[in-house]
Design a protein around this motif. Structure first.
Motif, PDB file in Angstrom:
ATOM      1  N   HIS A   1       0.876  -1.175   0.000  1.00 20.26           N
ATOM      2  CA  HIS A   1       0.000   0.000   0.000  1.00 20.26           C
ATOM      3  C   HIS A   1       0.912   1.223   0.000  1.00 20.26           C
ATOM      4  O   HIS A   1       1.563   1.524   1.008  1.00 20.26           O
ATOM      5  CB  HIS A   1      -0.915  -0.019   1.230  1.00 20.26           C
ATOM      6  CG  HIS A   1      -1.882  -1.162   1.206  1.00 20.26           C
ATOM      7  ND1 HIS A   1      -2.265  -1.865   2.316  1.00 20.26           N
ATOM      8  CD2 HIS A   1      -2.523  -1.734   0.150  1.00 20.26           C
ATOM      9  CE1 HIS A   1      -3.112  -2.813   1.958  1.00 20.26           C
ATOM     10  NE2 HIS A   1      -3.282  -2.757   0.652  1.00 20.26           N
TER      11      HIS A   1
ATOM     12  N   GLU B   1       1.445   3.959   2.698  1.00 18.74           N
ATOM     13  CA  GLU B   1       1.914   3.557   4.030  1.00 18.74           C
ATOM     14  C   GLU B   1       3.443   3.681   4.060  1.00 18.74           C
ATOM     15  O   GLU B   1       4.189   2.703   4.133  1.00 18.74           O
ATOM     16  CB  GLU B   1       1.420   2.142   4.339  1.00 18.74           C
ATOM     17  CG  GLU B   1      -0.108   2.118   4.441  1.00 18.74           C
ATOM     18  CD  GLU B   1      -0.737   0.732   4.352  1.00 18.74           C
ATOM     19  OE1 GLU B   1      -1.981   0.661   4.252  1.00 18.74           O
ATOM     20  OE2 GLU B   1      -0.006  -0.270   4.369  1.00 18.74           O
TER      21      GLU B   1
ATOM     22  N   ARG C   1      -3.472   3.390  -1.718  1.00 19.70           N
ATOM     23  CA  ARG C   1      -3.674   1.950  -1.602  1.00 19.70           C
ATOM     24  C   ARG C   1      -3.487   1.145  -2.880  1.00 19.70           C
ATOM     25  O   ARG C   1      -3.432  -0.070  -2.826  1.00 19.70           O
ATOM     26  CB  ARG C   1      -5.118   1.743  -1.099  1.00 19.70           C
ATOM     27  CG  ARG C   1      -5.240   0.637  -0.078  1.00 19.70           C
ATOM     28  CD  ARG C   1      -6.560   0.716   0.628  1.00 19.70           C
ATOM     29  NE  ARG C   1      -6.974  -0.581   1.110  1.00 19.70           N
ATOM     30  CZ  ARG C   1      -6.445  -1.184   2.163  1.00 19.70           C
ATOM     31  NH1 ARG C   1      -5.480  -0.610   2.832  1.00 19.70           N
ATOM     32  NH2 ARG C   1      -6.877  -2.370   2.535  1.00 19.70           N
TER      33      ARG C   1
ATOM     34  N   HIS D   1       3.325  -2.849   6.779  1.00 17.43           N
ATOM     35  CA  HIS D   1       2.226  -1.909   6.468  1.00 17.43           C
ATOM     36  C   HIS D   1       2.098  -0.807   7.514  1.00 17.43           C
ATOM     37  O   HIS D   1       2.789  -0.810   8.529  1.00 17.43           O
ATOM     38  CB  HIS D   1       0.887  -2.669   6.450  1.00 17.43           C
ATOM     39  CG  HIS D   1       0.693  -3.554   5.270  1.00 17.43           C
ATOM     40  ND1 HIS D   1      -0.185  -3.270   4.267  1.00 17.43           N
ATOM     41  CD2 HIS D   1       1.285  -4.728   4.933  1.00 17.43           C
ATOM     42  CE1 HIS D   1      -0.142  -4.232   3.352  1.00 17.43           C
ATOM     43  NE2 HIS D   1       0.738  -5.133   3.741  1.00 17.43           N
ATOM     44  N   GLY D   2       1.126   0.091   7.252  1.00 18.04           N
ATOM     45  CA  GLY D   2       0.697   1.062   8.254  1.00 18.04           C
ATOM     46  C   GLY D   2      -0.807   0.961   8.390  1.00 18.04           C
ATOM     47  O   GLY D   2      -1.502   0.650   7.424  1.00 18.04           O
TER      48      GLY D   2
END
Ligand SMILES: [Zn+2]
Length: 375
Positions: A167, A170, A218, A260-261
């Motif tokens: 993503h 992120e 995203r 990820h975040g």
């Protein structure tokens, strides 16, 4: 008199300017990701506003991908694009996000999180490739024709894959990678040297360079959410995942970590692959040992808050963690870091930050060391 001007026409930029005539009522909107309805990432520059109190209204915040992400959120700002500090942000009043700040100099940047530019990616990859024992290969090209860089290091039997920024918005995931890379490549670090003897690492620091350059939250160029493409990606729709799986088939992971975040939760946490069909006791034991060692190794990591564990057999196998755990019978995990802050040790000035992400990336070596023999 200098006129106030706002632009996002640069690497990673994202903003639509509806009206910037009145500094106390600047009307903005976030542009959706390519071929997608997702949006949340913003990054823009304001010039000509030195000393003027700015009130910037992001009008479409209520339709963003994760509206829970705006609660207790404070936007990031920077004068030099190195130090990113937090500014007053009123979340979600009438569905809008309102950023208020008085710039001290003529040029100031605002972003959802500290951006990670493509130039920095190129520098970090080049610097790593210069180190002894490190090889760089290109797994393939993205839709826009950018290279998908993969660094390999280590000579051991176990195979460890680490990927980040599926993503693209992120960005903390690639800040985390910098910390991880600097430690695994440190020839004076005993844990790093031991791990390089026990395992071979394959590292993809940026899985979605097109989305990063476009300023997407995203998706890639075609609008594909890469973490819903595992096992179904075509070379046209999601070449990033397609090429990575081909490389994994040739060097099957014993451990796969996908970084990820998370927009909403103010914690660092890991999600496992408990929901896959045939989840094994060995996978469960290795996950438990990894989590416990990460918690011991970093004061920023915790295991109390996270996603609910997926019921047995209900896992979405198009996600990296579930796909790799299932296809390769390995320990697979998704690491999530906050956009906001770590609520267990909040920092009013910076919130969760590039430096803290990098420290968490360095600390993961201790968790890997705890499980590497058992993989
Ligand atoms: Zn993500």
């Amino acid at each position: 008199m200098t006129l106030l001007h706002i632009t996002s026409a640069f690497d990673g930029g994202n903003i639509i300017v509806h009206d910037a005539k009145d500094p106390s009522n600047i009307r903005l909107a976030i542009r959706p990701d390519n071929n997608s309805d997702f949006f949340q990432w913003f990054y823009y520059r304001v010039t000509g506003a030195k000393g003027q109190p700015l009130k910037m209204v992001l009008e479409n915040a209520k339709d963003a991908a994760f509206t829970g992400g705006w609660e207790n959120y404070r936007a990031c700002a920077s004068y030099d694009r190195e130090t990113w500090f937090r500014v007053e942000t009123t979340s979600y009043v009438n569905g809008q996000l309102i950023i208020e700040h008085t710039p001290e100099i003529d040029s100031v940047y605002y972003a959802y999180f500290a951006p990670y530019p493509m130039d920095r990616h190129a520098d970090v990859v080049a610097e790593a490739a210069l180190q002894e024992g490190v090889s760089l290969r290109v797994l393939g090209q993205t839709v826009q024709g950018q290279d998908l860089d993969c660094l390999s290091v280590g000579t051991g039997e176990k195979t460890i894959w680490i990927i980040a920024r599926q993503h693209p918005g992120e960005t903390m995931a690639e800040w985390w990678m910098e910390g991880f890379l600097s430690r695994i490549l440190d020839t004076e670090d005993d844990v790093a040297m031991a791990l390089r003897e026990k395992a071979t690492f394959h590292i993809v620091p940026n899985m979605c360079p097109d989305g990063g350059r476009n300023g997407n939250l995203r998706t890639n160029e075609t609008g594909a959410n890469l973490n819903r493409e595992w096992g179904v990606a075509t070379i046209q729709s999601a070449p990033e995942v397609y090429h990575t799986i081909k490389a994994m088939d040739e060097a099957k992971p014993d451990l796969c970590l996908d970084v990820h975040g998370d927009e909403s939760l103010p914690y660092n946490f890991i999600a496992g692959a408990e929901g896959i069909p045939g989840y094994t006791q060995k996978q469960a034991d290795n996950l438990a040992a990894f989590l416990s060692a990460y918690e011991t190794g970093s004061p920023e990591f915790q295991t109390k808050h996270g996603y609910p564990v997926t019921a047995p057999g209900k896992a979405n196998l198009t996600m990296c963690t579930n796909y790799t755990a299932h296809a390769y019978d390995c320990l697979a995990m998704t690491l999530e870091m906050p956009f906001k802050d770590n609520a267990n040790s909040p920092n009013a000035e910076f919130g969760w930050s590039p430096d803290r992400s990098a420290d968490l990336g360095a600390a993961v070596l201790d968790a890997m060391m705890a499980v590497v023999e058992e993989l």
